[in-house]
Scaffold this active site. Structure first.
Site, PDB file in Angstrom:
ATOM      1  N   ASN A 240       0.776  -1.392  -0.295  1.00  0.00           N
ATOM      2  CA  ASN A 240      -0.164   0.510   0.264  1.00  0.00           C
ATOM      3  C   ASN A 240       0.522   0.972   0.586  1.00  0.00           C
ATOM      4  O   ASN A 240       2.094   1.332  -0.519  1.00  0.00           O
ATOM      5  CB  ASN A 240      -1.096  -0.361   1.387  1.00  0.00           C
ATOM      6  CG  ASN A 240      -0.158   0.023   2.031  1.00  0.00           C
ATOM      7  OD1 ASN A 240       0.409   0.830   2.579  1.00  0.00           O
ATOM      8  ND2 ASN A 240      -0.054  -1.067   3.225  1.00  0.00           N
TER       9      ASN A 240
ATOM     10  N   ASP B 183      -4.326  -6.356   4.292  1.00  0.00           N
ATOM     11  CA  ASP B 183      -5.445  -6.755   4.908  1.00  0.00           C
ATOM     12  C   ASP B 183      -5.119  -8.564   4.397  1.00  0.00           C
ATOM     13  O   ASP B 183      -5.562  -8.981   5.396  1.00  0.00           O
ATOM     14  CB  ASP B 183      -6.576  -6.568   4.859  1.00  0.00           C
ATOM     15  CG  ASP B 183      -7.511  -5.234   5.563  1.00  0.00           C
ATOM     16  OD1 ASP B 183      -6.314  -5.045   7.345  1.00  0.00           O
ATOM     17  OD2 ASP B 183      -7.641  -4.428   5.129  1.00  0.00           O
TER      18      ASP B 183
ATOM     19  N   LYS C 220       8.833 -16.861 -11.016  1.00  0.00           N
ATOM     20  CA  LYS C 220       8.372 -15.378 -11.845  1.00  0.00           C
ATOM     21  C   LYS C 220       7.200 -15.781 -12.216  1.00  0.00           C
ATOM     22  O   LYS C 220       7.105 -16.576 -13.253  1.00  0.00           O
ATOM     23  CB  LYS C 220       9.125 -14.049 -12.650  1.00  0.00           C
ATOM     24  CG  LYS C 220       8.692 -13.186 -12.705  1.00  0.00           C
ATOM     25  CD  LYS C 220       9.409 -12.287 -13.782  1.00  0.00           C
ATOM     26  CE  LYS C 220       8.978 -10.807 -14.464  1.00  0.00           C
ATOM     27  NZ  LYS C 220      10.081 -10.630 -15.320  1.00  0.00           N
TER      28      LYS C 220
ATOM     29  N   ASP D 155      -4.825  -9.399  12.757  1.00  0.00           N
ATOM     30  CA  ASP D 155      -5.399  -8.529  13.000  1.00  0.00           C
ATOM     31  C   ASP D 155      -4.129  -8.068  13.569  1.00  0.00           C
ATOM     32  O   ASP D 155      -3.756  -8.146  15.204  1.00  0.00           O
ATOM     33  CB  ASP D 155      -6.724  -8.112  14.041  1.00  0.00           C
ATOM     34  CG  ASP D 155      -6.892  -7.078  13.687  1.00  0.00           C
ATOM     35  OD1 ASP D 155      -6.312  -5.496  13.939  1.00  0.00           O
ATOM     36  OD2 ASP D 155      -7.981  -6.721  14.346  1.00  0.00           O
ATOM     37  N   ILE D 156      -3.393  -7.462  13.711  1.00  0.00           N
ATOM     38  CA  ILE D 156      -1.918  -6.616  14.565  1.00  0.00           C
ATOM     39  C   ILE D 156      -1.739  -6.163  15.830  1.00  0.00           C
ATOM     40  O   ILE D 156      -2.355  -6.943  17.001  1.00  0.00           O
ATOM     41  CB  ILE D 156      -0.262  -6.389  13.711  1.00  0.00           C
ATOM     42  CG1 ILE D 156       0.060  -7.357  12.886  1.00  0.00           C
ATOM     43  CG2 ILE D 156       0.260  -5.451  14.765  1.00  0.00           C
ATOM     44  CD1 ILE D 156       0.756  -6.644  11.873  1.00  0.00           C
TER      45      ILE D 156
ATOM     46  N   PHE E 108      -4.811   3.176  14.393  1.00  0.00           N
ATOM     47  CA  PHE E 108      -4.425   4.230  13.990  1.00  0.00           C
ATOM     48  C   PHE E 108      -5.554   3.506  11.930  1.00  0.00           C
ATOM     49  O   PHE E 108      -5.894   2.326  12.440  1.00  0.00           O
ATOM     50  CB  PHE E 108      -3.563   4.143  12.231  1.00  0.00           C
ATOM     51  CG  PHE E 108      -2.449   5.591  13.460  1.00  0.00           C
ATOM     52  CD1 PHE E 108      -1.282   4.963  13.968  1.00  0.00           C
ATOM     53  CD2 PHE E 108      -2.863   6.842  12.937  1.00  0.00           C
ATOM     54  CE1 PHE E 108      -0.874   5.659  15.320  1.00  0.00           C
ATOM     55  CE2 PHE E 108      -1.033   7.814  12.981  1.00  0.00           C
ATOM     56  CZ  PHE E 108      -0.991   7.279  14.708  1.00  0.00           C
TER      57      PHE E 108
ATOM     58  N   LYS F 270     -13.731   0.777  15.945  1.00  0.00           N
ATOM     59  CA  LYS F 270     -12.503  -0.630  15.828  1.00  0.00           C
ATOM     60  C   LYS F 270     -12.334  -0.028  17.566  1.00  0.00           C
ATOM     61  O   LYS F 270     -11.164  -0.900  18.244  1.00  0.00           O
ATOM     62  CB  LYS F 270     -11.482   0.374  15.382  1.00  0.00           C
ATOM     63  CG  LYS F 270     -11.305  -0.138  13.550  1.00  0.00           C
ATOM     64  CD  LYS F 270      -9.828   0.889  12.849  1.00  0.00           C
ATOM     65  CE  LYS F 270     -10.394  -0.248  11.513  1.00  0.00           C
ATOM     66  NZ  LYS F 270      -9.181   0.446  10.892  1.00  0.00           N
TER      67      LYS F 270
ATOM     68  N   LYS G 259     -11.635  -4.031  18.059  1.00  0.00           N
ATOM     69  CA  LYS G 259      -9.179  -4.591  18.785  1.00  0.00           C
ATOM     70  C   LYS G 259      -9.041  -4.527  20.521  1.00  0.00           C
ATOM     71  O   LYS G 259      -8.474  -4.435  20.521  1.00  0.00           O
ATOM     72  CB  LYS G 259      -9.147  -3.263  17.860  1.00  0.00           C
ATOM     73  CG  LYS G 259      -9.248  -3.326  16.155  1.00  0.00           C
ATOM     74  CD  LYS G 259      -7.782  -2.759  15.498  1.00  0.00           C
ATOM     75  CE  LYS G 259      -8.915  -2.842  13.897  1.00  0.00           C
ATOM     76  NZ  LYS G 259      -8.333  -3.807  13.661  1.00  0.00           N
TER      77      LYS G 259
END
Ligand code: FMN
Length: 393
Positions: free
Chosen positions: A206, A275, A285, A302-303, A320, A334, A338
């Site tokens: 990302n 995710d 390759k 989910d760290i 975050f 969240k 979490k």
């Protein structure tokens, strides 16, 4: 008593450094002045020596105490270095790591909190190089006391006038006051993107730059914390005072963070963790000639939720939420999902903040309040976030 090294460079506003020195002394600081050669043309070292009762450094080879290298000695003993006034020249040198006189050598040998108060002609201040240097210095953790707008000595009107003496003194005392707020605490930060390999040359990732995590690490170090920074691949310069743990995938990040969570007092999940990861790693390759590939995905751990479960009861865990809109609903959800103390909502649909940018604007959502940070460089947001989440010592 705190030791302030006051760096004075060759601006017409040099004379005001005398008041800065005296005012800091009135606030119980030991003030040691280091002048550039240009500054010594404006104000004599003897004046500062008389005002402060301390020797004054000018040349790189000055050695008030024989056999001790003054630039190292002073850097080690400083609680803060304040450069006021800071010329365009000194800003550009500080930004680029020059060490060609006593002040720049001392600054390079010092890794604690810094305050910089520029003063110059408005065109010099607006120059792209000067602005880029200021941004670089600020991103590395220095507090900038911005110059005022108005009539300047050269007869022009614009931004460049040295800030008020009291503002520079307050910024210096503020940095000193906050520099001990996390002494004895350990701050664990996950940062940057993760990379989930598809084959040996491709990966899922990302746009996270790792700048927010780096800023948090710097801010926590500035406050006296021990910092563990678990970082995915990034080109962002990371603070050397932190314990760096380099990882690539979400699973590696989880394992690395879990091995530190038990000793942590504050835990920030600033990493943009992928995710999903490919269910299978293809070795070599994947070839176009073999047809369109199907990449099956599996959900990553989910760290931050795992860290929240494993953290000591007294620790605070802050997640975050990078969201594509300003809506706080996901952040509120969240918080419960979490099991964290707070969620910092980041609206990444706003091009001026969030991913890759140097600035940010966060909304901190806890169970009893929702507060918004200023829109400011990430280092300023990082200090704001620490202020909002740090328990009093
Ligand atoms: C009268 C006079 C006033 C100056 N005032 C400033 C100033 O306010 N800000 C600045 O950046 N440079 C100013 N300069 C230019 C700096 O003194 C010059 O760039 C010098 O090389 C800076 O050296 P230093 O950064 O090592 O102190 C001034 C020069 C003169 C001759």
């Amino acid at each position: 008593m705190k030791t302030v090294v006051l760096g004075v460079s060759g601006s017409v506003a040099c004379y005001r450094a005398c008041d800065i020195a005296r005012e800091l002394m009135r606030n119980d600081c030991r003030v040691r002045v280091c002048l550039t050669h240009a500054a010594s043309k404006f104000v004599s070292p003897s004046l500062f020596e008389a005002l402060t009762g301390q020797p004054c450094l000018v040349s790189a080879f000055d050695e008030p105490e024989q056999g001790r290298m003054a630039h190292i000695d002073w850097a080690r003993e400083a609680d803060v270095v304040t450069v006021a006034p800071a010329t365009a020249n000194i800003l550009n040198k500080l930004a680029n790591g020059y060490a060609d006189d006593m002040l720049t050598t001392l600054a390079l040998a010092y890794d604690g909190p810094t305050v910089v108060a520029p003063a110059m002609n408005p065109t010099m201040f607006g120059n792209e190089t000067t602005q880029a240097s200021l941004r670089a210095i600020e991103a590395r953790g220095a507090s900038i006391v911005w110059p005022q707008s108005g009539d300047v000595a050269c007869g022009e009107n614009g931004q460049g006038k040295l800030a008020a003496v009291q503002d520079i003194v307050d910024a210096t005392l503020g940095v000193l006051a906050r520099s001990k707020t996390l002494v004895g605490k350990t701050v664990l930060i996950t940062s940057g993107p993760t990379q989930e390999p598809i084959d040996d040359v491709r990966f899922l990732s990302n746009r996270s730059s790792g700048k927010m995590g780096a800023a948090l690490a710097r801010a926590a170090l500035d406050r006296g914390a021990s910092v563990v920074l678990v970082t995915g691949p990034t080109n962002t310069v990371l603070p050397s005072g932190a314990t760096l743990v380099w990882v690539r995938t979400a699973r590696e990040m989880l394992a690395a963070a879990m091995s530190h969570v038990g000793n942590s007092d504050l835990i920030f999940g600033a990493a943009a963790v992928s995710d999903f990861s490919p269910a299978m790693l293809v070795s070599g390759k994947i070839r176009k000639a073999d047809g369109l590939p199907t990449v099956a995905l599996v959900v990553n751990p989910d760290i931050i939720a795992e860290l929240a479960k494993a953290a000591p009861a007294s620790a605070r865990v802050i997640a975050f939420a990078a969201e594509p809109n300003p809506d706080l609903e996901v952040a509120r959800r969240k918080l419960e999902e979490k099991g964290v103390y707070a969620v910092a909502h980041n609206d990444v649909s706003d091009a001026g903040i969030g991913f890759e940018s140097d600035d940010n604007e966060l909304t901190l959502v806890t169970r009893d309040r929702e507060v918004r940070s200023p829109r400011a460089p990430k280092i300023v947001c990082a200090h704001w976030l620490l202020e909002q989440t740090t328990l009093p010592n």
